[in-house]
Design a protein around this motif. Structure first.
Motif, PDB file in Angstrom:
ATOM      1  N   HIS A 289       0.821  -1.203   0.000  1.00  0.00           N
ATOM      2  CA  HIS A 289       0.000   0.000   0.000  1.00  0.00           C
ATOM      3  C   HIS A 289       0.861   1.262   0.000  1.00  0.00           C
ATOM      4  O   HIS A 289       0.548   2.239  -0.692  1.00  0.00           O
ATOM      5  N   VAL A 290       1.953   1.245   0.771  1.00  0.00           N
ATOM      6  CA  VAL A 290       2.845   2.405   0.806  1.00  0.00           C
ATOM      7  C   VAL A 290       3.482   2.616  -0.568  1.00  0.00           C
ATOM      8  O   VAL A 290       3.606   3.752  -1.051  1.00  0.00           O
ATOM      9  N   ALA A 291       3.899   1.514  -1.220  1.00  0.00           N
ATOM     10  CA  ALA A 291       4.507   1.629  -2.549  1.00  0.00           C
ATOM     11  C   ALA A 291       3.528   2.217  -3.557  1.00  0.00           C
ATOM     12  O   ALA A 291       3.893   3.067  -4.381  1.00  0.00           O
ATOM     13  N   MET A 292       2.263   1.789  -3.494  1.00  0.00           N
ATOM     14  CA  MET A 292       1.257   2.338  -4.401  1.00  0.00           C
ATOM     15  C   MET A 292       1.055   3.829  -4.142  1.00  0.00           C
ATOM     16  O   MET A 292       0.935   4.631  -5.083  1.00  0.00           O
ATOM     17  N   ALA A 293       1.043   4.225  -2.862  1.00  0.00           N
ATOM     18  CA  ALA A 293       0.859   5.642  -2.530  1.00  0.00           C
ATOM     19  C   ALA A 293       2.041   6.481  -2.997  1.00  0.00           C
ATOM     20  O   ALA A 293       1.871   7.574  -3.534  1.00  0.00           O
ATOM     21  N   ILE A 294       3.275   5.959  -2.788  1.00  0.00           N
ATOM     22  CA  ILE A 294       4.460   6.700  -3.230  1.00  0.00           C
ATOM     23  C   ILE A 294       4.476   6.813  -4.753  1.00  0.00           C
ATOM     24  O   ILE A 294       4.777   7.870  -5.315  1.00  0.00           O
ATOM     25  N   GLY A 295       4.154   5.716  -5.438  1.00  0.00           N
ATOM     26  CA  GLY A 295       4.111   5.750  -6.903  1.00  0.00           C
ATOM     27  C   GLY A 295       3.091   6.753  -7.418  1.00  0.00           C
ATOM     28  O   GLY A 295       3.351   7.497  -8.375  1.00  0.00           O
TER      29      GLY A 295
END
Length: 514
Positions: A289-295
């Motif tokens: 979820h964090v990776a999707m938000a950063i992307g």
């Protein structure tokens, strides 16, 4: 007793029912994750390659059959996807919506199980103790009901908290710190946080380590330099007090999407007993979820950067096409006046050249003011209609021409770029009406043609124009035509049969109906 038996049977059948109605959502999320991973290795260029078209087709099929009859917020329909860049945000939004819906359904499922468990336990207690006295029955029934209540599901609470923190308008230090706090509480960890790569630190203006819990400077530095290889990695952390016999253990999971590495999430013990695998899975879920938000945040920043470059390019083009040409003409006129004076030409000839120079200066000044108005123009919250009303009111106040807007687009909406160019075409046409047409009335029409093209028409009842007239060739027609061409359309200027002039810009919109 029969009620208790029915409740027990329903409780036994509940897992089967839960698996049946959650299977579609689980398959959707898994399929969406596979498509996102594949997208990292595909070309984002247009026109799309065969592999990209196959990816887009699979994405359309997936988004056309969302579980739980979910309707996505306002977004381009799947049929209009022409690149991974346009499809990826909608796929991410769909995944998030399905995950939220699955969470809500699981909560309902837990509540149903609790209710069935309470009914079964209470019914059994009543059946076994009806033969006893009322006081004994009341005491035992209360004890059974208290014992039957299961503990709250902290994993669902964590997922809810993660989604809430990452769904904010901007992913910053405060959101990541709160997320770390929630992860630490769910895992019973002494410290949790995220270490970010140098690229993310620089692009998002964030510190290298964001954490919740007590960590010393040396421990933070050790976590920052930690290299995570594979699915996860365990590590030992020295004591913040410097005692060799005090060692904390933890787990680190990489954060990234495909080939792009953003950093790693970490959680520091105490010892986590018999179920470390569950903790790893929880941290992995949060990291995704964090990776999707950063992307998403990086793509948003890149989009803003490209919009700024496009805006500056547009400003440079406007200056070159109008003011630069006027200044070049005036430079020639100044040289001409100097030559006439050096050759002792008659004063009438010099005065005529000076008058042409004055006219050029006045035209350049007027064009500069129009350019300043153009650069300040923004499509406000009222949308295209409000911006056009403002333009008609402005030019109506400058002259005695009555201005009318006939907007027949209805629910058909244009993109922000299309709205901007439409407003500028209308402003340029109205400027020519006010300055040259000698008209008493002008009307601006917006309509959707039968072939799906958008038509913007500006008509007046003035004296018309000559196709070779200087004011149409050099005071806006070229710029209006270039704006229409930039939208993939065309511009026509013609004399109306009943008198006056008609300017029509037509183009195929990339937006559509809501």
């Amino acid at each position: 007793m029969a009620v208790a038996v029915c409740a027990a049977l329903a409780l036994l059948a509940q897992p089967i029912l839960t698996a049946a109605w959650t299977s579609d959502a689980v398959r959707f999320i898994a399929r969406a994750a596979q498509l996102q991973e594949r997208a990292m290795s595909l070309s984002h260029q247009v026109p799309a390659t065969a592999a990209t078209r196959e990816w887009l087709d699979e994405t359309r099929l997936l988004l056309d059959a969302l579980p739980f009859r979910i309707e996505l917020p306002v977004a381009p329909p799947p049929a209009t996807f022409d690149s991974i860049a346009t499809a990826m945000p909608v796929l991410e939004a769909g995944t998030l919506a399905v995950a939220e819906a699955l969470q809500r359904h699981l909560r309902v499922d837990i509540a149903v199980r609790i209710a069935l468990l309470l009914v079964a336990a209470g019914g059994a207690s009543i059946g076994l103790h009806l033969r006893r006295n009322a006081e004994q029955f009341a005491r035992e029934s209360a004890a059974h009901m208290l014992a039957a209540a299961p503990p709250p599901d902290r994993w669902l609470d964590l997922l809810d908290r993660v989604i809430a923190e990452l769904a904010g308008p901007a992913l910053g230090r405060q959101a990541l710190k709160k997320l770390s706090e929630g992860l630490g509480e769910a895992l019973d960890a002494s410290a949790c946080g995220i270490c970010l790569s140098e690229d993310i630190q620089e692009s998002m203006q964030l510190p290298p380590v964001i954490h919740a819990g007590e960590l010393g400077w040396a421990q933070v530095e050790q976590l920052r330099l930690l290299s995570v290889a594979g699915r996860y990695q365990t590590f030992e952390l020295g004591s913040s007090s410097g005692r060799d016999n005090e060692v904390s253990r933890g787990i680190a999971v990489p954060v990234g999407d495909g080939s792009t590495w953003y950093g790693h999430l970490f959680a520091v013990g105490p010892e986590w007993g018999e179920h470390p695998t569950i903790r790893v899975q929880v941290i992995e879920l949060v990291s995704k979820h964090v990776a999707m938000a950063i992307g998403h945040s990086r793509r948003t920043r890149e989009g803003r950067r490209l919009a700024l470059i496009e805006e500056r390019t547009s400003m440079a083009r406007e200056l070159h096409d109008s003011l630069a040409q006027s200044l070049s003409f005036m430079k020639i006129q100044v040289s001409r006046v100097q030559t006439l004076l050096q050759r002792g030409r008659p004063s009438e000839e010099v005065a005529a050249a000076a008058e042409e120079l004055r006219d050029g200066l006045n035209g350049a000044y007027r064009k500069l003011r129009e350019l300043l108005n153009t650069f300040r123009t923004q499509i406000n919250a009222g949308g295209l209609a409000a911006a056009l009303d403002e333009a008609l009111e402005e030019y109506g106040e400058r002259s005695s021409v009555a201005m009318t807007l006939d907007n027949r687009l209805g629910n058909y909406h244009l993109s922000a770029n299309e709205e901007f160019h439409v407003v500028q075409i209308v402003r340029e046409a109205l400027s020519n009406v006010v300055r040259h047409a000698g008209a008493s009335h002008a009307i601006v029409k917006l309509a959707l043609r039968e072939d799906g093209w958008t038509a913007v028409t500006i008509e007046d009842d003035g004296g018309g124009f000559e196709p070779a007239a200087d004011h149409w060739n050099h005071h806006g027609a070229t710029i209006m035509r270039e704006r229409a061409l930039s939208l993939g359309g065309a511009l026509s200027i013609e004399r109306r049969p009943q008198g006056g002039c008609r300017v029509t810009a037509s183009f195929k919109s990339t937006a559509g109906e809501e």
